[in-house]
Design an enzyme around this catalytic site. Structure first.
Site, PDB file in Angstrom:
ATOM      1  N   GLU A  75       0.810  -1.217   0.000  1.00 21.45           N
ATOM      2  CA  GLU A  75       0.000   0.000   0.000  1.00 21.45           C
ATOM      3  C   GLU A  75       0.839   1.261   0.000  1.00 21.45           C
ATOM      4  OE1 GLU A  75      -3.602   1.757   2.792  1.00 21.45           O
ATOM      5  OE2 GLU A  75      -3.477  -0.375   2.355  1.00 21.45           O
ATOM      6  N   LYS A  76       2.049   1.184   0.559  1.00 16.63           N
ATOM      7  CA  LYS A  76       2.887   2.374   0.689  1.00 16.63           C
ATOM      8  C   LYS A  76       4.346   1.953   0.742  1.00 16.63           C
ATOM      9  CE  LYS A  76       0.398   3.086   4.355  1.00 16.63           C
ATOM     10  NZ  LYS A  76      -0.212   1.773   4.659  1.00 16.63           N
ATOM     11  N   ASP A 118      -2.880  -3.002   3.377  1.00 16.59           N
ATOM     12  CA  ASP A 118      -3.453  -3.104   4.720  1.00 16.59           C
ATOM     13  C   ASP A 118      -4.578  -4.130   4.748  1.00 16.59           C
ATOM     14  OD1 ASP A 118      -1.732  -1.244   5.723  1.00 16.59           O
ATOM     15  OD2 ASP A 118      -3.172   0.402   5.795  1.00 16.59           O
ATOM     16  N   ASP A 163      -7.675  -4.796   5.405  1.00 21.60           N
ATOM     17  CA  ASP A 163      -9.046  -4.357   5.613  1.00 21.60           C
ATOM     18  C   ASP A 163      -9.710  -4.106   4.265  1.00 21.60           C
ATOM     19  OD1 ASP A 163      -7.906  -1.991   4.744  1.00 21.60           O
ATOM     20  OD2 ASP A 163      -8.168  -0.928   6.633  1.00 21.60           O
ATOM     21  N   TYR A 220      -1.694  -3.160  13.925  1.00 21.16           N
ATOM     22  CA  TYR A 220      -2.517  -2.408  12.972  1.00 21.16           C
ATOM     23  C   TYR A 220      -3.562  -1.567  13.717  1.00 21.16           C
ATOM     24  CZ  TYR A 220      -5.426  -1.532   8.890  1.00 21.16           C
ATOM     25  OH  TYR A 220      -6.135  -0.930   7.883  1.00 21.16           O
ATOM     26  N   ARG A 244      -6.281   0.464  12.586  1.00 18.94           N
ATOM     27  CA  ARG A 244      -7.646   0.730  12.125  1.00 18.94           C
ATOM     28  C   ARG A 244      -8.562  -0.450  12.444  1.00 18.94           C
ATOM     29  NH1 ARG A 244      -7.270   4.847   7.545  1.00 18.94           N
ATOM     30  NH2 ARG A 244      -5.096   5.493   7.594  1.00 18.94           N
TER      31      ARG A 244
END
Length: 717
Positions: free
Chosen positions: A7-8, A101, A103, A315, A317
């Site tokens: 993701e990053k 991530d 999710d 994590y 979130r």
């Protein structure tokens, strides 16, 4: 080639290190048969209406509703370079591992790229809850089959498209109506943000309309040893059990003064104060708002840094306060790492890592995509953290270590006495076993036991030993006049709580409360902070005050918008039910097509009702304050960005922008170049100022020293 799609960049480096991919490439890391690449969050974005049809760039009633026949994605200009890297790797890939991530949104970030590029090969999923090396290696050894998490993508795409349909169409519709009423701002509508705004507006209205009423308590003293409160009979009390008539309270005083009271109840029970729950994101945000006044976005950003940059927490979130039993084997390693830190060493020494609190629950974890936020096994260096990072990290550590202490225990005593026809009650609590409170006594909110919470927090008093039937003289009786108080303005913490627990709202119809208890509330753990920030940036709500006392209050435009909108758009019931549908997509009990058909039908119906006049969106007339532009004499209007500024209405021909100074355009003087105005600017030293021409882009380089707030000597030409 096996391609890992992260993701990053920081996440990519962590995965690459565990894989041994250390060969640098442009936008990727290579090693053996593996390649690790990454996005910067979403690499793709939804196309704008004008990308479907250039004519849609102009906002007009007759172009609504806008419903794409086939959905399009686009690559923003600032993402094109990295997209090219990702595309070239995907075209060479024999297998892809989505390593974004863990999710719904992470699934979308990865899979929307696969769809856009047209990748058709096998897919696996790397499911990470922490980014420390041990956690990454463990996850790499347990890759999930891609089809297991694919429904997260369907739900995420459904959310994105539903937001686009509602936002694009109703924002244009309401903004056009607002312009007719004299407003110049865009009246933004969102599937989650508008019901959230309604919560704030309704609270503000309730406060404004609140009329305080006096009520009367009667407190009796018994031998100077303890006080007890008169229990108001049903026929004398209001719906909250308060006595509203002073003469009734005074009658109790006259009848009990100097009399004997008889003990009718005396019970002492040992109560266990259960361990405080581990943090999930909303709980952490609420706790930090209460303790330090941090905004929801600040807490999310800091928790993300602790997870991603420092590798100190799992994590963030998450919506789950529980841990899987499989992680119990890691407890000793985590506690050993924390014990090396002086601030935590005494807490770790007192911890019994063999204890299992109620936080270990596989069934609860199975209901969520993530487990609770806890420390990782990495030894922390608190000196390398900012104050905000240190405060949040310490709170997470406290909650975790508290699980390895015994229950806190209290002796709770209930006493009831009768004096003639009148009853008095009191409760007392004495702490017997400190237990986990050794760690959390300074936490502020403590989140104590679910059993008898109010008594534990509010009645820390020791009562004498009494026997039922014993007579005690009433040594004093007094009337205490009090006043009802309005509900409190929302803070970021309490608004987050209201969003997550929307079924508790007083304005939710009873028939929907049971349904809403099963939904995720308004928004998700990952999006609620951004929703609040969006409402602030768009000027619908304002944060007033500072620190712990900071309040969220609706603005004039926010109240006008909610007052004009139909219930179908602003009612939290609707969006919470939509979130329930997205959960159903994740569970494969609803299809994406069925969901989108419902959303398209909803938007078409609203627009049609407004156009036909069946639905009236009436905004109060608004006269916007303006000041003449010093260059072209057209009106200048106040606008909100990161800060408030003044912009010329003649945007194309003039476009002058001035800072805001006490509600007016900042001080300025016309420049001799004739193209701009001289604006006062701060120099490198705080006490030094100069005047600079606004037309510097057009080539004017005139500068002037500041002479006590007035234009001084010319210093450049």
């Amino acid at each position: 080639m096996r391609v890992f799609l992260c993701e990053k960049p920081s996440q990519g480096r962590d995965v690459a290190a565990a894989l041994g991919c250390n060969q640098q490439s442009d936008g990727a890391l290579l090693g053996g048969n593996d390649a690790v690449t990454w996005g910067f969050g979403h690499v793709l974005s939804q196309a704008n209406p004008e990308d479907y049809d250039p004519a849609l760039k102009v906002w007009a009633y007759d172009t609504l509703p806008i419903v794409p026949s086939s959905w399009q994605m686009m690559v923003p200009a600032d993402k094109k370079k990295q997209f090219k890297v990702i595309k070239n790797l995907l075209l060479k890939a024999s297998e892809v591992v989505i390593a974004t991530d863990a999710d719904r949104e992470g699934e979308v970030i990865g899979r929307e790229l696969l769809d856009f590029v047209g990748y058709q090969g096998p897919v696996q999923r790397l499911w990470l809850s922490a980014l420390d090396e041990a956690s990454v290696r463990k996850a790499l050894a347990n890759l999930k089959p891609g089809q297991e998490t694919e429904p997260l993508y369907w739900a995420g795409i459904g959310r994105s498209r539903a937001d686009w349909l509602l936002g694009m169409n109703l924002t244009r519709l309401c903004s056009l109506l607002a312009r007719d009423a004299g407003y110049r701002d865009v009246f933004s509508i969102g599937r989650v943000q508008t019901p959230t705004l309604r919560l704030v507006v309704e609270r503000d209205v309730a406060i404004a309309r609140f009329v305080s009423k006096p009520f009367f308590d009667v407190m009796a003293g018994f031998n100077g040893q303890f006080d007890a409160k008169w229990q108001v009979p049903d026929m004398l009390g209001d719906e909250a059990g308060r006595c509203l008539v002073r003469s009734s309270a005074e009658s109790v005083v006259s009848q009990c003064q100097g009399q004997q009271a008889v003990v009718s109840v005396f019970e002492t029970k040992r109560q266990k104060a259960k361990h405080p729950a581990l943090f999930f994101l909303s709980a952490l945000q609420k706790n930090m708002s209460s303790r330090y006044g941090y905004s929801a976005q600040q807490v999310l950003d800091t928790a993300q840094a602790l997870y991603e940059k420092h590798k100190l927490t799992t994590y963030p979130r998450s919506d789950c306060a529980f841990l899987p039993m499989s992680q119990f084997d890691e407890v000793n390693e985590i506690v050993r790492g924390l014990a090396q830190v002086g601030e935590f060493s005494s807490w770790c020494q007192g911890a019994d890592t063999a204890l299992k609190s109620a936080c270990w629950n596989d069934k609860k974890v199975a209901q969520s995509s993530h487990h609770a936020i806890i420390p990782t096994g990495k030894q922390p260096n608190l000196a390398s953290l900012s104050e905000q990072e240190r405060n949040i990290y310490t709170a997470i550590v406290q909650r975790y270590l508290a699980q390895f202490y015994p229950y806190a225990q209290d002796d709770a005593t209930a006493v009831e006495l009768t004096c003639g026809a009148h009853r008095f009650k009191t409760r007392g609590v004495v702490e017997c076993v400190k237990g986990w409170r050794v760690i959390l006594t300074s936490e502020g909110d403590a989140d104590e036991s679910q059993e008898g919470k109010g008594e534990v927090q509010n009645q820390k008093q020791s009562l004498p030993v009494l026997t039922v039937g014993q007579s005690i003289p009433v040594s004093s009786v007094r009337v205490m006049e009090k006043k009802t108080t309005p509900p409190a303005h929302f803070t970021e913490g309490t608004l987050l709580d209201a969003m997550a627990n929307i079924a508790r709202s007083e304005n939710i119809p009873a028939q929907f409360k049971a349904i809403l208890k099963e939904t995720a509330g308004l928004g998700t753990e990952a999006t609620r902070a951004a929703i609040i920030e969006t409402l602030k940036k768009r000027g619908f709500i304002d944060a007033k005050g500072s620190g712990k006392s900071k309040k969220l209050m609706s603005s004039e435009s926010g109240r006008a918008l909610i007052g004009a909108l139909p219930d179908e758009i602003s009612n939290p019931v609707m969006t919470a039910i939509w979130e329930q549908s997205l959960d159903a997509i994740e569970k494969r009990t609803m299809t994406l097509d069925d969901f989108m058909q419902r959303q398209e039908g909803f938007v078409r119906a609203i627009v049609a009702k407004v156009k036909s006049g069946e639905l009236q969106l009436t905004l109060p007339k608004h006269v916007e304050v303006s000041h003449p532009c010093p260059l072209c004499a057209q009106p200048m209007y106040s606008r909100k960005g990161k800060t408030t500024f003044w912009a010329c209405a003649n945007k194309e021909a003039c476009g002058l922008i001035l800072d805001n100074a006490r509600g007016k355009p900042a001080a300025h003087q016309k420049c001799s170049c004739g193209k701009g105005v001289q604006i006062r600017k701060s120099g490198k030293e705080k006490s030094k100022f100069y005047w600079s021409c606004s037309a510097w882009k057009q080539g004017c380089t005139k500068r002037h020293f500041d002479d006590k707030g007035k234009m001084g000597a010319l210093i450049g030409a």
